[in-house]
Structures are given as C-alpha cells and as structure tokens.
Enzyme design. Structure first.
Site, PDB file in Angstrom:
ATOM      1  N   SER A 193       0.834  -1.087  -0.199  1.00 35.76           N
ATOM      2  CA  SER A 193      -0.132   0.036   0.081  1.00 35.76           C
ATOM      3  C   SER A 193       0.998   1.227   0.235  1.00 35.76           C
ATOM      4  O   SER A 193       1.986   1.094   0.530  1.00 35.76           O
ATOM      5  CB  SER A 193      -0.855   0.019   1.189  1.00 35.76           C
ATOM      6  OG  SER A 193      -1.376   1.340   1.477  1.00 35.76           O
ATOM      7  N   TYR A 203      -1.918  -0.715  10.490  1.00 33.25           N
ATOM      8  CA  TYR A 203      -2.254  -0.972   9.017  1.00 33.25           C
ATOM      9  C   TYR A 203      -0.702  -0.609   8.487  1.00 33.25           C
ATOM     10  O   TYR A 203      -0.198  -1.221   7.684  1.00 33.25           O
ATOM     11  CB  TYR A 203      -3.252  -0.406   8.356  1.00 33.25           C
ATOM     12  CG  TYR A 203      -3.525  -0.732   6.954  1.00 33.25           C
ATOM     13  CD1 TYR A 203      -4.071  -1.786   6.382  1.00 33.25           C
ATOM     14  CD2 TYR A 203      -3.171   0.411   5.991  1.00 33.25           C
ATOM     15  CE1 TYR A 203      -4.095  -1.989   5.338  1.00 33.25           C
ATOM     16  CE2 TYR A 203      -3.496  -0.091   4.688  1.00 33.25           C
ATOM     17  CZ  TYR A 203      -3.814  -1.191   4.219  1.00 33.25           C
ATOM     18  OH  TYR A 203      -4.073  -1.299   2.974  1.00 33.25           O
TER      19      TYR A 203
HETATM   20  N1  LIG Z   1      -8.945  -0.533  -1.221  1.00 35.51           N
HETATM   21  C1  LIG Z   1      -7.669  -0.002  -1.024  1.00 35.51           C
HETATM   22  O1  LIG Z   1      -7.839   1.530  -0.949  1.00 35.51           O
HETATM   23  C2  LIG Z   1      -6.281  -0.336  -0.935  1.00 35.51           C
HETATM   24  C3  LIG Z   1      -5.204   0.643  -1.063  1.00 35.51           C
HETATM   25  C4  LIG Z   1      -3.830  -0.073  -0.795  1.00 35.51           C
HETATM   26  C5  LIG Z   1      -3.926  -1.169  -0.538  1.00 35.51           C
HETATM   27  N2  LIG Z   1      -4.823  -1.960  -0.513  1.00 35.51           N
HETATM   28  C6  LIG Z   1      -4.465  -3.585  -0.066  1.00 35.51           C
HETATM   29  O2  LIG Z   1      -5.063  -4.320  -1.245  1.00 35.51           O
HETATM   30  C7  LIG Z   1      -5.361  -5.489  -0.831  1.00 35.51           C
HETATM   31  C8  LIG Z   1      -6.865  -5.914  -1.263  1.00 35.51           C
HETATM   32  O3  LIG Z   1      -7.778  -4.945  -0.435  1.00 35.51           O
HETATM   33  P1  LIG Z   1      -9.115  -4.734  -1.176  1.00 35.51           P
HETATM   34  O4  LIG Z   1      -9.278  -3.110  -1.323  1.00 35.51           O
HETATM   35  O5  LIG Z   1      -9.589  -5.666  -2.162  1.00 35.51           O
HETATM   36  O6  LIG Z   1     -10.222  -5.055   0.106  1.00 35.51           O
HETATM   37  P2  LIG Z   1     -11.233  -5.879   0.401  1.00 35.51           P
HETATM   38  O7  LIG Z   1     -11.731  -5.736   1.722  1.00 35.51           O
HETATM   39  O8  LIG Z   1     -12.319  -5.632  -0.668  1.00 35.51           O
HETATM   40  O9  LIG Z   1     -10.813  -7.558   0.058  1.00 35.51           O
HETATM   41  C9  LIG Z   1      -9.841  -8.269   0.860  1.00 35.51           C
HETATM   42  C10 LIG Z   1     -10.204  -9.614   0.958  1.00 35.51           C
HETATM   43  O10 LIG Z   1      -9.083 -10.294   1.790  1.00 35.51           O
HETATM   44  C11 LIG Z   1      -9.796 -11.504   2.448  1.00 35.51           C
HETATM   45  N3  LIG Z   1      -9.428 -11.892   3.602  1.00 35.51           N
HETATM   46  C12 LIG Z   1      -9.047 -11.148   4.797  1.00 35.51           C
HETATM   47  N4  LIG Z   1      -8.439 -11.887   5.688  1.00 35.51           N
HETATM   48  C13 LIG Z   1      -8.164 -13.117   4.950  1.00 35.51           C
HETATM   49  C14 LIG Z   1      -7.574 -14.240   5.375  1.00 35.51           C
HETATM   50  N5  LIG Z   1      -6.855 -14.364   6.765  1.00 35.51           N
HETATM   51  N6  LIG Z   1      -7.306 -15.171   4.370  1.00 35.51           N
HETATM   52  C15 LIG Z   1      -7.569 -15.026   3.432  1.00 35.51           C
HETATM   53  N7  LIG Z   1      -8.335 -14.045   2.828  1.00 35.51           N
HETATM   54  C16 LIG Z   1      -8.531 -12.970   3.741  1.00 35.51           C
HETATM   55  C17 LIG Z   1     -11.291 -10.879   2.547  1.00 35.51           C
HETATM   56  O11 LIG Z   1     -12.224 -11.958   2.713  1.00 35.51           O
HETATM   57  C18 LIG Z   1     -11.602 -10.195   1.245  1.00 35.51           C
HETATM   58  O12 LIG Z   1     -12.051 -10.967   0.286  1.00 35.51           O
HETATM   59  C19 LIG Z   1      -5.247  -5.529   0.606  1.00 35.51           C
HETATM   60  O13 LIG Z   1      -3.664  -6.125   0.980  1.00 35.51           O
HETATM   61  C20 LIG Z   1      -5.119  -4.214   0.983  1.00 35.51           C
HETATM   62  O14 LIG Z   1      -4.403  -3.782   2.337  1.00 35.51           O
HETATM   63  C21 LIG Z   1      -6.154  -1.691  -0.599  1.00 35.51           C
END
Ligand SMILES: NC(=O)c1ccc[n+]([C@@H]2O[C@H](COP(=O)([O-])OP(=O)(O)OC[C@H]3O[C@@H](n4cnc5c(N)ncnc54)[C@H](O)[C@@H]3O)[C@@H](O)[C@H]2O)c1
Length: 208
Positions: A91, A104
């Site tokens: 991130s 985080y």
């Molecule tokens: N959305 C944003 O703004 C953003 C920005 C930077 C980085 N990220 C990163 O991107 C990645 C994906 O995030 P997203 O936005 O798609 O979030 P999201 O909440 O839509 O999806 C996250 C997924 O991870 C799964 N998950 C959670 N804990 C788990 C576990 N223990 N084992 C297996 N699966 C698990 C959840 O069920 C969910 O389907 C994450 O690592 C997040 O930190 C997101």
C-alpha cells in the site's frame, strides 16, 4: 499456466483474477470467504505450485485493541511471508505514514521491507510489491462518502490489477510499484540512505 490470488474475493482480488484470466492463466482464489486463511501454515501446505502468486489478502485494523493488532499483523504480514512468491499487495501506507491506521501502516511497511530484503534470496523467482493509493473497494466503504465529498479520486481496481501485471512481468525483482489515480504506475525510487563515515570518509555496505 497457473496463478493464485489471496483475498481473491475482494475488490482488488477480483480485478487481479480477471486480468490474469485474460492473460490466459487458470486462477485459483484463496480467500477467507471460500475457506482459505492466509495466516494458517497448514492451509498453505495444501497449496500446489503456481507460475504467478498474488499475495493480496489484507485487512484494516479497526479499533486499536490487542486482538485487532494481532489480526492485522497476522493477515497482512504472515500471509505474505508464508508463501513468499511473486507480487504482494502492500500500500502507499507502506511508503509513508498513515495516521488514521498506524498498525495497518506498520504491516504494509513490513511487506515493503520484506520484499526488498527477500528478493535477492529468491532469484530467479521474482518478488515485487504494488503500493496502491485509495482504491474503490469494500475496504474504503467507511470513508467513501467523505472522499467523494472532498472530490478525492479513487483508483479503479482494474488499474491496480494492471500494475500487478506490470510488476509480475517486468523481469525485475525487489521493486515496490506505486499506483495512483492519473499516473503511470512505476517502481518507487527510494532515497539513498546516509551511509556511515570514518574520519569523514565514506564506508561501503556492511559485509554479507
Ligand atoms: N482498497 C484500498 O484503498 C487499498 C489501498 C492500498 C492497498 N490495499 C490492499 O489491497 C489488498 C486488497 O484489498 P481490497 O481493497 O481488495 O479489500 P477487500 O476488503 O475488498 O478484500 C480483502 C479480501 O481479503 C480477504 N481476507 C481477509 N482476511 C483473510 C485471510 N485471513 N485469509 C484469506 N483472505 C482474507 C477478505 O475476505 C476479502 O475478500 C489488501 O492487502 C489491502 O491492504 C487496498
């Protein structure tokens, strides 16, 4: 060719799967909602080899309690270290501080540090990270209204998936690609660290 995507049922995970399928991969989604927990070594032991692995599962911390701290570290850090393969979703919070969620930010700095340190050990396997800014997924549901009111742009999940693909196929390793709305994704250029000096003279890197 086979690919796996952890957190494959989330907003970014679905977009990454779609992109990999379009590139001709058979994609396996490993997500808590379909019974796979990235924090479980036993679950990883059952996973077969893959040509591309996107280590993407991640959670925000929520209210700062010990259990929530352990959960964020376990999902965001252990979930990457246990597999140690190709593109990890870190991130921008891994490249700069995030006062709204310090734990985080801690976990994402850990992913960036791990990718940069581990990559040389894995060659010829390549290990890179993507570092997206705010993306339009369920993870930002809590802030979406405020962001929209402020006119703050969100990344489309497909743009993050495109950066994942570029990082996976760049031929390089140990890079952390920033992804921001309106910009071409690219490896973040870390500033040079001030090195030690002895009697005013520069000293090289430590041995090993
Ligand atoms: N959305 C944003 O703004 C953003 C920005 C930077 C980085 N990220 C990163 O991107 C990645 C994906 O995030 P997203 O936005 O798609 O979030 P999201 O909440 O839509 O999806 C996250 C997924 O991870 C799964 N998950 C959670 N804990 C788990 C576990 N223990 N084992 C297996 N699966 C698990 C959840 O069920 C969910 O389907 C994450 O690592 C997040 O930190 C997101």
């Amino acid at each position: 060719m086979k690919a796996l995507v952890t957190g494959g049922e989330g907003g970014l995970g679905r977009a990454i799967r779609t992109r990999l399928e379009a590139e001709g991969y058979e994609v396996e989604s490993l997500d808590l909602v379909n019974g796979f927990d990235v924090t479980s070594p036993a679950a990883w032991a059952e996973v077969g080899p893959a040509d591309v692995a996107c280590l993407n599962a991640g959670v925000l911390t929520g209210e700062l309690s010990y259990d929530n701290y352990r959960r964020a570290v376990s999902v965001n850090v252990d979930g990457v270290v246990l597999e140690g393969s190709i593109v990890a979703t870190a991130s921008l919070a891994g490249l700069t501080g995030m006062p709204s969620d310090p734990v985080y930010s801690l976990t994402k700095h850990a992913v960036v540090g791990f990718v940069r340190s581990m990559a040389p050990h894995l060659e010829p396997v390549r290990l890179n990270a993507v570092c997206p800014g705010l993306a339009d997924t369920p993870m930002v549901d809590g802030e979406r209204e405020a962001l929209e009111a402020a006119g703050f742009p969100l990344l489309a999940p497909a743009d993050v998936a495109d950066a994942v693909w570029r990082a996976a196929t760049s031929g390089r390793s140990g890079e952390c690609w920033f992804v921001q709305p309106g910009r071409e994704p690219a490896p973040f250029r870390f500033p040079n660290l001030p090195g030690p000096r002895v009697d005013g003279e520069k000293v090289g890197a430590p041995p090993g």
